[in-house]
Enzyme design. Structure first.
Site, PDB file in Angstrom:
ATOM      1  N   CYS A  67       0.763  -1.386  -0.046  1.00 53.77           N
ATOM      2  CA  CYS A  67      -0.021   0.004   0.108  1.00 53.77           C
ATOM      3  C   CYS A  67       0.963   1.275  -0.033  1.00 53.77           C
ATOM      4  O   CYS A  67       0.407   2.141  -0.160  1.00 53.77           O
ATOM      5  CB  CYS A  67      -1.000   0.060   1.168  1.00 53.77           C
ATOM      6  SG  CYS A  67      -0.116   0.208   2.606  1.00 53.77           S
ATOM      7  N   ASP A  96       2.297   2.810   2.597  1.00 57.12           N
ATOM      8  CA  ASP A  96       2.503   3.348   3.866  1.00 57.12           C
ATOM      9  C   ASP A  96       3.747   3.158   4.364  1.00 57.12           C
ATOM     10  O   ASP A  96       4.684   2.058   4.350  1.00 57.12           O
ATOM     11  CB  ASP A  96       1.642   2.620   4.873  1.00 57.12           C
ATOM     12  CG  ASP A  96       0.097   3.055   4.702  1.00 57.12           C
ATOM     13  OD1 ASP A  96      -0.140   3.895   3.960  1.00 57.12           O
ATOM     14  OD2 ASP A  96      -0.658   2.362   5.079  1.00 57.12           O
ATOM     15  N   CYS A 132      -2.202   6.366   4.539  1.00 54.91           N
ATOM     16  CA  CYS A 132      -3.633   6.671   4.454  1.00 54.91           C
ATOM     17  C   CYS A 132      -4.028   7.209   5.783  1.00 54.91           C
ATOM     18  O   CYS A 132      -3.252   7.278   6.741  1.00 54.91           O
ATOM     19  CB  CYS A 132      -4.358   5.383   3.793  1.00 54.91           C
ATOM     20  SG  CYS A 132      -4.170   4.013   5.322  1.00 54.91           S
ATOM     21  N   CYS A 179      -2.710  -1.650   8.616  1.00 58.66           N
ATOM     22  CA  CYS A 179      -2.246  -0.423   9.210  1.00 58.66           C
ATOM     23  C   CYS A 179      -1.887  -0.712  10.676  1.00 58.66           C
ATOM     24  O   CYS A 179      -0.958  -0.312  11.457  1.00 58.66           O
ATOM     25  CB  CYS A 179      -3.185   0.793   9.020  1.00 58.66           C
ATOM     26  SG  CYS A 179      -3.451   1.180   7.278  1.00 58.66           S
TER      27      CYS A 179
END
Length: 165
Positions: free
Chosen positions: A33, A35, A60, A104
């Site tokens: 992603c 991150d 995000c 996350c």
């Protein structure tokens, strides 16, 4: 998609920023992603209590919210107790995350682990028995094989650069 608590921790993160002369820094990333999370620790050497903790995250809303929450959960704990914080603890403290964003909370858990590994290597010269460095560590002093990426600093999301002018 996000509950109000996640939105609040994204819009008004706690402990955003860096620490000058930190005791340890852990950086982890999720290639799927994009991150990237950096956790800074200031640890009392006598008690190994986390006196201060900050984060810089490029990612995000869920990545920023989980970064913020893990700092809240770890601050004031011993390093050993902070290492007991799981991704489930982080997600639950935020009132839940969408299934697609649970990774996350794992990144937040691994950020603490990476910072702890850096601390152990700096202070003890080795990792404790059974300690595993997260596989997604981007730059650290924990294993000696990571290349420092200081020549190319990424811009991280922090409270300062999200404020409206």
């Amino acid at each position: 998609m996000y509950n109000q608590k996640v939105i609040d921790y994204f819009m008004h993160p706690k402990n955003a920023g860096s620490i000058e002369n930190p005791s340890a820094v852990g950086e982890v990333g999720n290639p799927a992603c994009g991150d990237v999370m950096k956790i800074y620790l200031k640890i009392d050497p006598a008690t190994r209590v986390i006196e201060d903790i900050k984060f810089e995250t490029f990612g995000c809303a869920a990545a920023i919210a989980t970064s913020s929450m893990v700092t809240e959960l770890a601050k004031g704990k011993t390093l050993e107790d902070a290492l007991k914080i799981t991704n489930k603890d982080v997600a639950e403290a935020l009132g839940g995350l969408p299934a697609i964003k649970l990774h996350c909370s794992l990144l937040a858990q691994e950020g603490i682990q990476a910072a702890a590994a850096d601390y152990y290597m700096k202070t003890d010269g080795k990792l404790p028995e059974g300690f595993k460095v997260p596989s997604n560590v981007r730059a650290c002093n924990a294993c000696g094989s990571c290349a420092a990426e200081e020549e190319q600093e990424e811009e991280y999301v922090s409270e300062d650069n999200r404020r409206a002018d």
